[in-house]
Motif scaffolding. Sequence first.
Motif, mmCIF file in Angstrom:
data_model
loop_
_atom_site.group_PDB
_atom_site.id
_atom_site.type_symbol
_atom_site.label_atom_id
_atom_site.label_comp_id
_atom_site.label_asym_id
_atom_site.label_seq_id
_atom_site.Cartn_x
_atom_site.Cartn_y
_atom_site.Cartn_z
ATOM 1 N N LEU A 181 -4.262 15.690 -9.050
ATOM 2 C CA LEU A 181 -4.939 15.977 -10.467
ATOM 3 C C LEU A 181 -6.082 16.451 -10.131
ATOM 4 O O LEU A 181 -6.654 17.324 -10.884
ATOM 5 C CB LEU A 181 -4.800 14.627 -11.238
ATOM 6 N N ASN A 182 -6.896 15.861 -9.330
ATOM 7 C CA ASN A 182 -8.395 16.511 -8.897
ATOM 8 C C ASN A 182 -8.028 18.091 -8.451
ATOM 9 O O ASN A 182 -8.706 18.857 -8.717
ATOM 10 C CB ASN A 182 -8.812 15.584 -7.758
ATOM 11 N N GLY A 183 -7.304 18.236 -7.433
ATOM 12 C CA GLY A 183 -6.784 19.473 -7.156
ATOM 13 C C GLY A 183 -6.785 20.529 -8.356
ATOM 14 O O GLY A 183 -6.894 21.873 -8.186
ATOM 15 N N LEU A 184 -5.963 20.278 -9.092
ATOM 16 C CA LEU A 184 -5.621 20.856 -10.399
ATOM 17 C C LEU A 184 -6.661 20.995 -11.460
ATOM 18 O O LEU A 184 -6.650 21.625 -12.498
ATOM 19 C CB LEU A 184 -4.162 20.266 -11.104
ATOM 20 N N GLY A 185 -7.930 20.082 -11.145
ATOM 21 C CA GLY A 185 -9.030 20.485 -12.004
ATOM 22 C C GLY A 185 -8.963 19.634 -13.203
ATOM 23 O O GLY A 185 -9.721 19.586 -14.323
ATOM 24 N N VAL A 186 -8.189 18.486 -13.127
ATOM 25 C CA VAL A 186 -8.132 17.594 -14.508
ATOM 26 C C VAL A 186 -9.196 16.797 -14.824
ATOM 27 O O VAL A 186 -9.653 16.664 -15.712
ATOM 28 C CB VAL A 186 -6.784 16.701 -14.224
ATOM 29 N N PHE A 187 -10.036 16.482 -13.706
ATOM 30 C CA PHE A 187 -11.354 15.541 -13.739
ATOM 31 C C PHE A 187 -12.358 16.409 -13.776
ATOM 32 O O PHE A 187 -13.552 15.847 -13.408
ATOM 33 C CB PHE A 187 -11.187 14.519 -12.362
ATOM 34 N N GLY A 188 -12.424 17.615 -14.110
ATOM 35 C CA GLY A 188 -13.585 18.531 -14.081
ATOM 36 C C GLY A 188 -13.380 19.933 -13.245
ATOM 37 O O GLY A 188 -12.316 20.144 -12.674
ATOM 38 N N LYS A 189 -14.318 20.812 -13.386
ATOM 39 C CA LYS A 189 -14.420 21.993 -12.755
ATOM 40 C C LYS A 189 -14.219 21.814 -11.287
ATOM 41 O O LYS A 189 -14.994 21.157 -10.710
ATOM 42 C CB LYS A 189 -15.583 22.862 -13.121
ATOM 43 N N ALA A 211 0.819 -1.123 0.071
ATOM 44 C CA ALA A 211 -0.262 -0.044 0.039
ATOM 45 C C ALA A 211 0.850 1.347 0.174
ATOM 46 O O ALA A 211 0.535 2.116 -0.849
ATOM 47 C CB ALA A 211 -0.829 -0.054 1.417
ATOM 48 N N ILE A 212 1.985 1.360 0.875
ATOM 49 C CA ILE A 212 2.906 2.368 0.912
ATOM 50 C C ILE A 212 3.514 2.473 -0.382
ATOM 51 O O ILE A 212 3.696 3.626 -1.068
ATOM 52 C CB ILE A 212 3.716 2.190 2.069
ATOM 53 N N ARG A 213 4.030 1.493 -1.097
ATOM 54 C CA ARG A 213 4.660 1.488 -2.259
ATOM 55 C C ARG A 213 3.835 1.943 -3.713
ATOM 56 O O ARG A 213 4.486 2.811 -4.404
ATOM 57 C CB ARG A 213 5.367 0.120 -2.634
ATOM 58 N N ILE A 214 2.667 1.346 -3.649
ATOM 59 C CA ILE A 214 1.928 1.618 -4.834
ATOM 60 C C ILE A 214 0.639 2.365 -4.874
ATOM 61 O O ILE A 214 0.509 3.452 -5.428
ATOM 62 C CB ILE A 214 1.501 0.094 -5.505
ATOM 63 N N ALA A 215 -0.348 1.730 -3.789
ATOM 64 C CA ALA A 215 -1.413 2.495 -3.541
ATOM 65 C C ALA A 215 -1.275 3.746 -3.149
ATOM 66 O O ALA A 215 -2.324 4.742 -3.767
ATOM 67 C CB ALA A 215 -2.347 1.627 -2.644
ATOM 68 N N ALA A 216 -0.632 4.266 -2.228
ATOM 69 C CA ALA A 216 -0.581 5.622 -1.573
ATOM 70 C C ALA A 216 -0.076 6.780 -2.953
ATOM 71 O O ALA A 216 -0.833 7.610 -2.946
ATOM 72 C CB ALA A 216 0.330 5.743 -0.242
ATOM 73 N N PRO A 217 1.059 6.485 -3.362
ATOM 74 C CA PRO A 217 1.320 7.303 -4.268
ATOM 75 C C PRO A 217 0.289 7.321 -5.499
ATOM 76 O O PRO A 217 0.118 8.497 -5.989
ATOM 77 C CB PRO A 217 2.691 6.685 -5.130
ATOM 78 N N VAL A 218 -0.254 6.306 -5.935
ATOM 79 C CA VAL A 218 -1.391 6.322 -7.089
ATOM 80 C C VAL A 218 -2.489 7.290 -6.673
ATOM 81 O O VAL A 218 -2.871 8.438 -7.112
ATOM 82 C CB VAL A 218 -1.943 5.145 -7.467
ATOM 83 N N ILE A 245 -2.643 9.459 -4.084
ATOM 84 C CA ILE A 245 -1.938 11.027 -3.989
ATOM 85 C C ILE A 245 -2.046 11.779 -5.295
ATOM 86 O O ILE A 245 -2.430 12.845 -5.154
ATOM 87 C CB ILE A 245 -0.979 11.115 -3.017
ATOM 88 N N VAL A 246 -1.551 11.122 -6.363
ATOM 89 C CA VAL A 246 -1.312 11.813 -7.606
ATOM 90 C C VAL A 246 -2.896 11.844 -8.108
ATOM 91 O O VAL A 246 -3.128 13.113 -8.572
ATOM 92 C CB VAL A 246 -0.761 10.879 -8.647
ATOM 93 N N VAL A 247 -4.049 11.044 -7.798
ATOM 94 C CA VAL A 247 -5.141 11.154 -8.324
ATOM 95 C C VAL A 247 -5.778 12.312 -7.531
ATOM 96 O O VAL A 247 -6.036 13.406 -7.977
ATOM 97 C CB VAL A 247 -6.046 9.987 -7.863
#
Length: 166
Positions: free
Chosen positions: A157-165, A143-150, A152-154
């Motif tokens: 990207l959401n905070g930057l508005g990639v998934f919508g307004k 989870a620390i190696r794979i799930a957590a970074p993925v 957090i990247v989501v």
Amino acid sequence: MTQKFARSMNTSTIVMMILAISMRACQGVTFSGVISLLEVPVAWLAEKKRAMKRPAAALLAGGVMLALGVPVTLSLGPLAGGTVFGKNFFDLADFISSNILLPVGGVGIAVILGWMWKKKDVARELAKKGLGEKWYHEAVYQAIRIAAPVAIVVVLLNGLGVFGKR
């Protein structure tokens, strides 16, 4: 004389004295918080980079913090009409810290822990907390190696508005 003074004080005087003492205590707490925030860049400049002596590093770090903090503070008052990228200084600082710096820091921590921390160290730390099951150690490690970074990247990207307004 002390008894006369105590009798002459009314409730509002006592309340004002308590408020003044409380505010002075808060100033001390605030000042110590500022000093602790200043210590990290000063130590980095003076000790890690050896770029300058501590007093110069303190002046530089304090000056940068002041230069960044004053517009943010004044954007709620005299600079309320000023905008950068469609946001006032306060909203811009909030956006940058919440939507960029925190997620990037989280990804960095997850990557360092997941890819530089040995599996046996994870198991040892979990065992200290009474979580000694081997399957659980493996699940946490992955989870620390794979799930957590993925994840957090989501969030990034959401905070930057990639998934919508926003």
